[in-house]
Scaffold this motif. Structure first.
Motif, PDB file in Angstrom:
ATOM      1  N   GLU A   1     -43.332  34.854 -30.370  1.00  0.00           N
ATOM      2  CA  GLU A   1     -42.693  33.778 -29.609  1.00  0.00           C
ATOM      3  C   GLU A   1     -43.250  33.785 -28.177  1.00  0.00           C
ATOM      4  O   GLU A   1     -43.177  34.796 -27.493  1.00  0.00           O
ATOM      5  CB  GLU A   1     -41.182  34.001 -29.591  1.00  0.00           C
ATOM      6  CG  GLU A   1     -40.388  32.908 -28.935  1.00  0.00           C
ATOM      7  CD  GLU A   1     -40.286  31.646 -29.789  1.00  0.00           C
ATOM      8  OE1 GLU A   1     -40.208  31.758 -31.017  1.00  0.00           O
ATOM      9  OE2 GLU A   1     -40.298  30.553 -29.207  1.00  0.00           O
ATOM     10  N   PRO A   2     -43.837  32.670 -27.717  1.00  0.00           N
ATOM     11  CA  PRO A   2     -44.407  32.662 -26.367  1.00  0.00           C
ATOM     12  C   PRO A   2     -43.320  32.857 -25.306  1.00  0.00           C
ATOM     13  O   PRO A   2     -42.305  32.169 -25.341  1.00  0.00           O
ATOM     14  CB  PRO A   2     -45.021  31.262 -26.256  1.00  0.00           C
ATOM     15  CG  PRO A   2     -45.090  30.726 -27.627  1.00  0.00           C
ATOM     16  CD  PRO A   2     -44.011  31.387 -28.405  1.00  0.00           C
ATOM     17  N   GLN A   3     -43.543  33.801 -24.417  1.00  0.00           N
ATOM     18  CA  GLN A   3     -42.581  34.085 -23.352  1.00  0.00           C
ATOM     19  C   GLN A   3     -43.186  33.697 -22.012  1.00  0.00           C
ATOM     20  O   GLN A   3     -44.303  34.088 -21.691  1.00  0.00           O
ATOM     21  CB  GLN A   3     -42.212  35.573 -23.326  1.00  0.00           C
ATOM     22  CG  GLN A   3     -41.608  36.103 -24.610  1.00  0.00           C
ATOM     23  CD  GLN A   3     -40.246  35.517 -24.919  1.00  0.00           C
ATOM     24  OE1 GLN A   3     -39.690  34.757 -24.133  1.00  0.00           O
ATOM     25  NE2 GLN A   3     -39.709  35.850 -26.081  1.00  0.00           N
ATOM     26  N   ILE A   4     -42.428  32.922 -21.259  1.00  0.00           N
ATOM     27  CA  ILE A   4     -42.880  32.497 -19.939  1.00  0.00           C
ATOM     28  C   ILE A   4     -41.711  32.680 -18.971  1.00  0.00           C
ATOM     29  O   ILE A   4     -40.570  32.346 -19.318  1.00  0.00           O
ATOM     30  CB  ILE A   4     -43.309  31.011 -19.940  1.00  0.00           C
ATOM     31  CG1 ILE A   4     -44.220  30.706 -21.126  1.00  0.00           C
ATOM     32  CG2 ILE A   4     -44.010  30.646 -18.637  1.00  0.00           C
ATOM     33  CD1 ILE A   4     -44.367  29.235 -21.416  1.00  0.00           C
ATOM     34  N   ALA A   5     -42.006  33.212 -17.783  1.00  0.00           N
ATOM     35  CA  ALA A   5     -40.953  33.336 -16.786  1.00  0.00           C
ATOM     36  C   ALA A   5     -40.534  31.940 -16.340  1.00  0.00           C
ATOM     37  O   ALA A   5     -41.356  31.029 -16.267  1.00  0.00           O
ATOM     38  CB  ALA A   5     -41.458  34.151 -15.599  1.00  0.00           C
ATOM     39  N   ALA A   6     -39.229  31.800 -16.032  1.00  0.00           N
ATOM     40  CA  ALA A   6     -38.686  30.468 -15.723  1.00  0.00           C
ATOM     41  C   ALA A   6     -39.451  29.793 -14.596  1.00  0.00           C
ATOM     42  O   ALA A   6     -39.716  28.588 -14.641  1.00  0.00           O
ATOM     43  CB  ALA A   6     -37.213  30.594 -15.370  1.00  0.00           C
ATOM     44  N   GLU A   7     -39.846  30.568 -13.568  1.00  0.00           N
ATOM     45  CA  GLU A   7     -40.508  29.949 -12.424  1.00  0.00           C
ATOM     46  C   GLU A   7     -41.975  29.590 -12.735  1.00  0.00           C
ATOM     47  O   GLU A   7     -42.610  28.879 -11.971  1.00  0.00           O
ATOM     48  CB  GLU A   7     -40.430  30.854 -11.181  1.00  0.00           C
ATOM     49  CG  GLU A   7     -41.132  32.207 -11.314  1.00  0.00           C
ATOM     50  CD  GLU A   7     -40.212  33.288 -11.872  1.00  0.00           C
ATOM     51  OE1 GLU A   7     -39.224  32.931 -12.559  1.00  0.00           O
ATOM     52  OE2 GLU A   7     -40.493  34.477 -11.639  1.00  0.00           O
ATOM     53  N   ASP A   8     -42.498  30.081 -13.855  1.00  0.00           N
ATOM     54  CA  ASP A   8     -43.882  29.786 -14.205  1.00  0.00           C
ATOM     55  C   ASP A   8     -44.021  28.580 -15.122  1.00  0.00           C
ATOM     56  O   ASP A   8     -45.120  28.160 -15.445  1.00  0.00           O
ATOM     57  CB  ASP A   8     -44.523  30.995 -14.901  1.00  0.00           C
ATOM     58  CG  ASP A   8     -44.734  32.140 -13.938  1.00  0.00           C
ATOM     59  OD1 ASP A   8     -44.663  31.879 -12.729  1.00  0.00           O
ATOM     60  OD2 ASP A   8     -44.951  33.269 -14.396  1.00  0.00           O
ATOM     61  N   ILE A   9     -42.888  28.050 -15.560  1.00  0.00           N
ATOM     62  CA  ILE A   9     -42.936  26.907 -16.482  1.00  0.00           C
ATOM     63  C   ILE A   9     -43.467  25.679 -15.755  1.00  0.00           C
ATOM     64  O   ILE A   9     -43.050  25.388 -14.640  1.00  0.00           O
ATOM     65  CB  ILE A   9     -41.525  26.603 -17.016  1.00  0.00           C
ATOM     66  CG1 ILE A   9     -40.974  27.786 -17.788  1.00  0.00           C
ATOM     67  CG2 ILE A   9     -41.513  25.328 -17.841  1.00  0.00           C
ATOM     68  CD1 ILE A   9     -41.212  27.731 -19.250  1.00  0.00           C
ATOM     69  N   ASN A  10     -44.393  25.001 -16.406  1.00  0.00           N
ATOM     70  CA  ASN A  10     -44.796  23.694 -15.899  1.00  0.00           C
ATOM     71  C   ASN A  10     -43.869  22.651 -16.522  1.00  0.00           C
ATOM     72  O   ASN A  10     -43.927  22.415 -17.721  1.00  0.00           O
ATOM     73  CB  ASN A  10     -46.254  23.419 -16.281  1.00  0.00           C
ATOM     74  CG  ASN A  10     -46.677  22.017 -15.902  1.00  0.00           C
ATOM     75  OD1 ASN A  10     -46.004  21.339 -15.141  1.00  0.00           O
ATOM     76  ND2 ASN A  10     -47.798  21.586 -16.443  1.00  0.00           N
ATOM     77  N   PRO A  11     -42.994  22.038 -15.724  1.00  0.00           N
ATOM     78  CA  PRO A  11     -41.974  21.162 -16.321  1.00  0.00           C
ATOM     79  C   PRO A  11     -42.492  19.785 -16.734  1.00  0.00           C
ATOM     80  O   PRO A  11     -41.782  19.048 -17.405  1.00  0.00           O
ATOM     81  CB  PRO A  11     -40.925  21.042 -15.210  1.00  0.00           C
ATOM     82  CG  PRO A  11     -41.667  21.302 -13.956  1.00  0.00           C
ATOM     83  CD  PRO A  11     -42.838  22.170 -14.270  1.00  0.00           C
ATOM     84  N   ASN A  12     -43.715  19.434 -16.334  1.00  0.00           N
ATOM     85  CA  ASN A  12     -44.246  18.124 -16.708  1.00  0.00           C
ATOM     86  C   ASN A  12     -45.013  18.262 -18.015  1.00  0.00           C
ATOM     87  O   ASN A  12     -46.172  18.658 -18.026  1.00  0.00           O
ATOM     88  CB  ASN A  12     -45.173  17.584 -15.626  1.00  0.00           C
ATOM     89  CG  ASN A  12     -44.464  17.515 -14.295  1.00  0.00           C
ATOM     90  OD1 ASN A  12     -43.335  17.027 -14.223  1.00  0.00           O
ATOM     91  ND2 ASN A  12     -45.099  18.035 -13.261  1.00  0.00           N
ATOM     92  N   THR A  13     -44.349  17.959 -19.126  1.00  0.00           N
ATOM     93  CA  THR A  13     -44.984  18.212 -20.411  1.00  0.00           C
ATOM     94  C   THR A  13     -45.065  16.924 -21.230  1.00  0.00           C
ATOM     95  O   THR A  13     -44.411  15.935 -20.924  1.00  0.00           O
ATOM     96  CB  THR A  13     -44.197  19.254 -21.216  1.00  0.00           C
ATOM     97  OG1 THR A  13     -42.949  18.684 -21.609  1.00  0.00           O
ATOM     98  CG2 THR A  13     -43.954  20.504 -20.420  1.00  0.00           C
TER      99      THR A  13
END
Lengths: 178, 336
Positions: B239-251
């Motif tokens: 399962e891909p894990q990404i820290a919340a602040e590293d998420i790119n919200p424009n998807t």
């Protein structure tokens, strides 16, 4: 139809009857199946990383075993072929055993493909009509056709032979007449 | 010095669901800077470590209703507008539950009159891997699983044999003496072998020439990965894990939305950007200007100028895959 149901239930009865050694053997196999189920649940929860495969080595033990059992399944039919081509009566007694081996081997082979794909819950996507079946382009689509066709043949030919035997009749056809 | 070129930076250390310190250090020790897979080269030891790792399974933020909705979701090309709206809402809800982040997600269709291609100047590439880092943060790849769409190959001067290349290079400074660098990503083939290999048509070539994947239709059989001669496709082994602040919200749906485990993903020329007239993240990040992205149908585009005026070549062209990714150098074009 009635005889067929009796044939199935009688077959079931034969399958669950046996001496203590037989039950011990069955128990052992059930334990092994249970371990397999638990292992697959682990893979399902944590992802396929627990298989140790990677982008570089994306086909591993699963596919190796798949190839092996496909070979076993093919051997099952090759075992029965001499009975019909060379009209060997003594080999004909092996036909049912050979077909049963091919049947179990092809089921195991399909099982290995099943655990090798990442999203088994989406397996319905390959069903033509319901999903999209990219045949004849995709090699895996060919695999699905061949395995299921082979499963069908190995399920119905021995069943036909056994059913005729159960009824005490002769088989109307055999392979060499095709 | 090299630390700044690492695609995964220190922020991943605070990944919320990531309790796997042991393995991260294991990978650090191995110096697997550019590792593209989970258990890339580590072998049996990694298997053991990986099995210990995951202390808590992750369901990708789905609740029962969303899981059912995902299960019955149809193929991208067969979804009605309402189906697509539902699917996008599910993606947003799942991202909220999994990462605690409000993302936007839309369905970007190909722009009419576009056919995208890429050109890369080998004379200018200096192996900084800024494109890799930008790509990872733009496209929401799993930080823990270290999925990277771009591999920068370190090649010996005077040698074009890819077998001799090294993409785990980790010197103090780049470029290294006697080496040149060759970034490889999805070549967006015009005759893509991966599309043929897919048994369920979960991947196809869109009208603007970009080969895209419906992550919700992929069954994870990895046939496309073995069909691809460029090693462009990557499987989510976990399962891909990404820290919340590293998420790119424009998807967008077809591109950089958060993926689930067990599906294949790859470079999609940043469809969330390029289908709105922006540059792909790797081109924007490149500090040397080695990367040129453009519309092949526009006769005034920079890429068309390069194709007409530079000596270009394509990778493994003899395979007949017709890549839309050209490499060129600054040497003058030979005149006959």
């Amino acid at each position: 139809m009635k005889t067929f149901l009796a044939f199935v239930t009688d077959g079931m009865k034969v399958a669950v009857k046996g001496g203590p050694l037989y039950y011990i053997w069955m128990l052992l196999l059930l334990i092994l199946i249970g371990i397999t189920g638990w292992s697959y649940s682990q893979q399902w929860m944590y992802g396929m990383q627990i298989t140790g495969m990677s982008d570089q080595v994306s086909w591993g033990f699963y596919i190796a075993n798949f190839a092996f059992f496909v070979g076993i399944a093919a051997a099952g039919v090759l075992l029965t072929v001499p009975a019909y081509i060379f009209h060997r009566k003594d080999v004909k007694t092996l036909v049912i055993i050979g077909e049963a081996m091919a049947l179990s081997a092809v089921i195991i082979a399909m099982g290995f493909v099943g655990v090798d794909i990442g999203r088994l819950d989406r397996a319905w996507h390959v069903i033509p009509g319901l999903g999209i079946f990219n045949w004849p382009n995709s090699m895996l689509a060919w695999d699905i056709v061949v395995l299921n066709g082979y499963l069908f043949l190995n399920l119905f030919i021995p069943m036909y032979i056994l059913f005729k035997h159960y009824q005490g009749k002769q088989c109307i056809f055999h392979l060499s007449s095709l | 010095m090299t630390e700044q070129y690492l695609p995964e930076d220190t922020s991943q250390q605070e990944a919320p669901e990531n309790t796997n310190l042991a393995r991260r250090h294991f990978f650090k020790r191995l110096g697997m800077v550019g590792a593209t897979g989970v258990a890339a080269t580590a072998g049996a030891a990694t298997v053991k470590a990986a099995a210990k790792v995951a202390t808590k399974p992750s369901w990708g933020g789905a609740n029962f209703m969303d899981a059912m909705g995902d299960f019955f979701q149809n193929h991208y090309t067969r979804m009605s507008d309402e189906d697509m709206t539902d699917a996008l809402e599910r993606i947003k809800r799942k991202a909220k539950r999994k990462f605690g982040v409000d993302i936007s997600c839309e369905d970007t269709k190909p722009m009419p009159g576009t056919y995208f291609g890429y050109a890369l100047n080998l004379s200018k590439c200096r192996g900084f891997r800024d494109c890799v880092e930008a790509c990872v943060s733009e496209n929401n790849q799993g930080r823990d699983s270290q999925v990277q769409y771009i591999r920068v190959l370190e090649m010996d001067e005077g040698d074009t044999n890819l077998e001799h290349s090294d993409h785990y290079y980790d010197p103090e400074t780049v470029p290294k003496e006697g080496k040149y660098y060759m970034p490889i990503q999805c070549q967006q083939c015009d005759n893509p072998p991966c599309v043929k290999a897919c048994p369920v048509r979960a991947t196809w070539q869109d009208d603007d020439g970009i080969v895209v994947i419906d992550y919700n239709w992929c069954i994870g059989c990895r046939m496309c990965m073995s069909a691809c001669p460029y090693w462009a496709r990557h499987f989510n082994w976990t399962e891909p894990q990404i820290a919340a602040e590293d998420i790119n919200p424009n998807t967008n749906y077809i591109g950089n939305r958060p993926r689930m485990k067990g599906v294949v993903e790859k470079c999609h020329f940043c469809t969330q950007r390029t289908r709105k007239g922006r540059q792909p993240a790797c081109m924007e990040a490149c500090p040397t200007g080695a990367r040129v992205f453009g519309n092949l149908l526009d006769p005034n585009s920079e890429i068309r100028w390069i194709l007409e005026n530079k000596r270009v070549f394509r990778l493994k062209e003899e395979l007949g895959t017709e890549p839309k990714f050209w490499y060129f150098t600054d040497e003058a074009r030979a005149r006959t």
